[in-house]
Design a protein around this motif. Structure first.
Motif, PDB file in Angstrom:
ATOM      1  N   GLU A 194      63.034  69.644  26.914  1.00 34.43           N
ATOM      2  CA  GLU A 194      64.125  69.344  25.996  1.00 34.43           C
ATOM      3  C   GLU A 194      65.113  70.435  25.628  1.00 34.43           C
ATOM      4  O   GLU A 194      66.307  70.159  25.279  1.00 34.43           O
ATOM      5  CB  GLU A 194      63.746  68.519  24.694  1.00 34.43           C
ATOM      6  CG  GLU A 194      62.921  69.596  23.656  1.00 34.43           C
ATOM      7  CD  GLU A 194      61.450  69.829  24.282  1.00 34.43           C
ATOM      8  OE1 GLU A 194      60.752  70.607  23.478  1.00 34.43           O
ATOM      9  OE2 GLU A 194      60.920  69.387  25.153  1.00 34.43           O
ATOM     10  N   LYS A 249      69.291  67.298  29.024  1.00 35.33           N
ATOM     11  CA  LYS A 249      69.547  66.011  28.172  1.00 35.33           C
ATOM     12  C   LYS A 249      69.924  64.936  29.200  1.00 35.33           C
ATOM     13  O   LYS A 249      71.234  65.190  29.702  1.00 35.33           O
ATOM     14  CB  LYS A 249      70.777  66.352  27.090  1.00 35.33           C
ATOM     15  CG  LYS A 249      70.777  65.348  26.149  1.00 35.33           C
ATOM     16  CD  LYS A 249      71.919  65.671  25.040  1.00 35.33           C
ATOM     17  CE  LYS A 249      71.964  64.529  24.148  1.00 35.33           C
ATOM     18  NZ  LYS A 249      72.816  64.820  22.925  1.00 35.33           N
ATOM     19  N   ARG A 301      71.575  70.681  28.708  1.00 38.76           N
ATOM     20  CA  ARG A 301      71.753  70.605  27.208  1.00 38.76           C
ATOM     21  C   ARG A 301      73.026  71.469  26.875  1.00 38.76           C
ATOM     22  O   ARG A 301      73.376  72.200  27.728  1.00 38.76           O
ATOM     23  CB  ARG A 301      70.533  71.215  26.377  1.00 38.76           C
ATOM     24  CG  ARG A 301      69.267  70.346  26.504  1.00 38.76           C
ATOM     25  CD  ARG A 301      68.582  70.211  25.088  1.00 38.76           C
ATOM     26  NE  ARG A 301      69.259  70.189  24.183  1.00 38.76           N
ATOM     27  CZ  ARG A 301      69.286  68.946  23.409  1.00 38.76           C
ATOM     28  NH1 ARG A 301      68.877  67.899  23.976  1.00 38.76           N
ATOM     29  NH2 ARG A 301      69.946  69.097  22.343  1.00 38.76           N
TER      30      ARG A 301
END
Length: 100
Positions: free
Chosen positions: A54, A58, A63
């Motif tokens: 994470e 994403k 991300r």
């Protein structure tokens, strides 16, 4: 297979076994003519990432806060996740997010 040099910095290397540089062979997806930056991101997540996905991805992209350079050029200038990746290209992931 396409030989790609991947570099990680800004703390991302900690998620990848604390190794900053990787020379890897990334397979081209079946039915596709060329490798894309998005495929490199997914392959790195599935084959190189050791912990906390994470913090790196994403969906099928990186991300927000992670700068991606392809041969020293921001990938946004060459198509983002659809940027073509050729044999011997360098892909650099730099986290711009830091605790403090």
């Amino acid at each position: 297979m396409v030989k790609v040099h991947i570099e990680l910095s800004g703390g991302l290397e900690l998620l990848f076994g604390n190794q900053k540089e990787h020379d890897v062979d990334v397979p081209v997806c079946e039915g596709q003519e060329a490798l894309t930056a998005g495929q490199v991101v997914v392959w790195a997540r599935d084959n190189m990432l050791r912990e906390r996905p994470e913090l790196f991805v994403k969906g099928n992209s990186v991300r927000p806060g992670i700068l991606v350079l392809i041969n020293d050029c921001d990938w946004e200038l060459s198509g983002g996740i659809d940027s073509p990746i050729a044999e011997g290209d360098q892909v650099v992931f730099i986290s711009t997010l830091h605790g403090g």
